[in-house]
Design an enzyme around this catalytic site. Structure first.
Site, PDB file in Angstrom:
ATOM      1  N   LEU A  33       0.814  -1.218   0.000  1.00  0.00           N
ATOM      2  CA  LEU A  33       0.000   0.000   0.000  1.00  0.00           C
ATOM      3  C   LEU A  33       0.847   1.267   0.000  1.00  0.00           C
ATOM      4  CD1 LEU A  33      -2.775  -1.033   2.571  1.00  0.00           C
ATOM      5  CD2 LEU A  33      -2.794  -1.247   0.076  1.00  0.00           C
ATOM      6  N   GLU A  35       0.263   5.899  -0.879  1.00  0.00           N
ATOM      7  CA  GLU A  35      -0.743   6.967  -0.724  1.00  0.00           C
ATOM      8  C   GLU A  35      -1.847   6.937  -1.780  1.00  0.00           C
ATOM      9  OE1 GLU A  35       1.026  10.922  -0.078  1.00  0.00           O
ATOM     10  OE2 GLU A  35       2.704   9.769   0.724  1.00  0.00           O
ATOM     11  N   HIS A  37      -3.354   4.154  -2.718  1.00  0.00           N
ATOM     12  CA  HIS A  37      -4.355   3.280  -2.088  1.00  0.00           C
ATOM     13  C   HIS A  37      -5.057   3.995  -0.926  1.00  0.00           C
ATOM     14  CE1 HIS A  37      -1.394   0.108  -3.607  1.00  0.00           C
ATOM     15  NE2 HIS A  37      -2.512  -0.242  -4.191  1.00  0.00           N
ATOM     16  N   GLN A 148      -8.342   6.087 -10.754  1.00  0.00           N
ATOM     17  CA  GLN A 148      -8.261   6.469 -12.170  1.00  0.00           C
ATOM     18  C   GLN A 148      -6.927   6.024 -12.769  1.00  0.00           C
ATOM     19  OE1 GLN A 148      -8.748  10.716 -13.424  1.00  0.00           O
ATOM     20  NE2 GLN A 148      -7.406  10.034 -15.089  1.00  0.00           N
ATOM     21  N   LYS A 149      -5.933   5.842 -11.915  1.00  0.00           N
ATOM     22  CA  LYS A 149      -4.610   5.356 -12.348  1.00  0.00           C
ATOM     23  C   LYS A 149      -4.717   4.188 -13.335  1.00  0.00           C
ATOM     24  CE  LYS A 149      -0.198   3.930 -11.837  1.00  0.00           C
ATOM     25  NZ  LYS A 149      -0.306   2.563 -12.273  1.00  0.00           N
TER      26      LYS A 149
HETATM   27  P1  AMP Z   1      -3.505  -2.318  -7.011  1.00  0.00           P
HETATM   28  O1  AMP Z   1      -3.114  -2.642  -5.614  1.00  0.00           O
HETATM   29  O2  AMP Z   1      -2.367  -1.856  -7.873  1.00  0.00           O
HETATM   30  O3  AMP Z   1      -4.336  -3.405  -7.658  1.00  0.00           O
HETATM   31  O4  AMP Z   1      -4.458  -1.062  -6.923  1.00  0.00           O
HETATM   32  C1  AMP Z   1      -5.608  -1.069  -6.113  1.00  0.00           C
HETATM   33  C2  AMP Z   1      -6.409   0.167  -6.398  1.00  0.00           C
HETATM   34  O5  AMP Z   1      -5.610   1.326  -6.112  1.00  0.00           O
HETATM   35  C3  AMP Z   1      -6.827   0.284  -7.872  1.00  0.00           C
HETATM   36  O6  AMP Z   1      -8.165   0.770  -7.932  1.00  0.00           O
HETATM   37  C4  AMP Z   1      -5.841   1.269  -8.423  1.00  0.00           C
HETATM   38  O7  AMP Z   1      -6.329   1.990  -9.540  1.00  0.00           O
HETATM   39  C5  AMP Z   1      -5.650   2.190  -7.226  1.00  0.00           C
HETATM   40  N1  AMP Z   1      -4.397   2.953  -7.334  1.00  0.00           N
HETATM   41  C6  AMP Z   1      -3.158   2.455  -7.575  1.00  0.00           C
HETATM   42  N2  AMP Z   1      -2.256   3.464  -7.655  1.00  0.00           N
HETATM   43  C7  AMP Z   1      -2.947   4.614  -7.480  1.00  0.00           C
HETATM   44  C8  AMP Z   1      -2.580   5.992  -7.473  1.00  0.00           C
HETATM   45  N3  AMP Z   1      -1.328   6.404  -7.667  1.00  0.00           N
HETATM   46  N4  AMP Z   1      -3.551   6.911  -7.257  1.00  0.00           N
HETATM   47  C9  AMP Z   1      -4.851   6.517  -7.068  1.00  0.00           C
HETATM   48  N5  AMP Z   1      -5.250   5.232  -7.062  1.00  0.00           N
HETATM   49  C10 AMP Z   1      -4.317   4.287  -7.274  1.00  0.00           C
END
Ligand code: AMP
Length: 291
Positions: A33, A35, A37, A148-149
């Site tokens: 995790l 910021e 997340h 949105q990433k």
């Molecule tokens: P992940 O753990 O990479 O599967 O991501 C979990 C959630 O966090 C997903 O909805 C991603 O789009 C979101 N997320 C990942 N990186 C960012 C970021 N830099 N800013 C905003 N949301 C993010």
């Protein structure tokens, strides 16, 4: 914060909360995790009475040659961060809890998964849709928050959720970046210091293309050329794709129309690390006609 590892326990808690009239907001993650997340956790907190986050590195969304085994995992730090951001229930099942021996079901989405990430990572979005559908069934939230990433992922999840009649409101939260514009990502941990600096070219390329759009550029190929030129200034960077597309369905018309919402999507390798990013821009209502 309560840590849950069994799906029966998770769905039982959810059922009880719903019967008490509580609303639930859910944030699925793969952990490590940061910021980005935690901004979703904060958003979830704004939306509902109860927040649930999950940490599950989903084998179904990784191809055999990808980084499933070395994907960063840090359960202790993750639990501290989730707790700090007022997550009520942290669901952390193991792989067999989610995919028991004999698991046989696959999900496939058409069209939206054919391009960009879907093209370069065949099967990836089917794996994402499958785990999110399962988590939606287990957690049964009122709201689910995504970043949105992963822009194309948000379209896939909205489509899947509509198609399978989940009564869940999908919330999209903005991308969190570092001071150089690099989108936070668990995979940034793979980057050396030099590569981190080089990776900010992604943001610069998107901003340059966005500025051109705001100045009146509507031709997709010209926008793409700006992106490619800028990205190529970094030696050793490899482009999977760098493109403008219609934000609603990722179609790629020759010319965008006034007031159209456009997404600029990028996937590149910096050294051995694959990074993705995107930004949204609206074509101005009145263009100068010089483009
Ligand atoms: P992940 O753990 O990479 O599967 O991501 C979990 C959630 O966090 C997903 O909805 C991603 O789009 C979101 N997320 C990942 N990186 C960012 C970021 N830099 N800013 C905003 N949301 C993010």
């Amino acid at each position: 914060m309560q840590i849950i590892t069994q799906k029966k326990e998770m769905s039982g808690i959810s059922e009880k909360l719903r019967n008490e009239g509580k609303t639930i907001a859910f944030v699925p993650t793969m952990g490590a995790l940061h910021e980005g997340h935690t901004s979703l956790f904060d958003k979830a907190h704004e939306m509902a009475d109860i927040t649930v986050a999950s940490i599950f590195v989903n084998p179904a969304q990784f191809a055999p040659n990808e980084d499933y085994n070395k994907y960063p995992r840090d359960i202790e730090k993750d639990s501290v961060l989730a707790n700090l951001h007022k997550i009520d229930y942290l669901f952390m099942p193991d792989a067999l809890e989610i995919y028991p021996i004999g698991f046989s079901t696959a999900l496939h989405l058409k069209n939206i998964t054919d391009k960009f990430e879907g093209k370069f990572r065949p099967g990836h979005f089917d794996g994402v849709a499958l785990i999110v559908a399962k988590l939606f069934n287990i957690v049964h939230p009122h709201y689910a928050v995504f970043g949105q990433k992963d822009f194309q992922q948000t379209l896939v999840i909205k489509q899947m959720s509509d198609d399978l009649d989940f009564d869940i409101k999908i919330i999209i939260s903005p991308t969190i970046r570092n001071s150089k514009g690099l989108a936070l990502s668990s995979r940034n941990a793979y980057l050396s210091e030099d590569e981190q600096v080089n990776a900010s070219i992604i943001y610069q390329a998107m901003e340059e293309a966005k500025a051109a759009v705001l100045a009146g550029e509507r031709e997709r190929k010209k926008i793409n050329t700006i992106l490619h030129h800028r990205l190529r200034t970094v030696a050793g960077l490899r482009i999977d794709y760098a493109s403008a597309a219609a934000a609603n369905d990722l179609s790629e018309p020759d010319l965008f129309y006034p007031n159209e919402l456009v997404v600029i999507v990028i996937a590149v390798f910096i050294g051995k690390t694959r990074l993705i990013d995107n930004t949204l821009v609206t074509i101005p209502a009145h263009t100068s006609g010089n483009f």
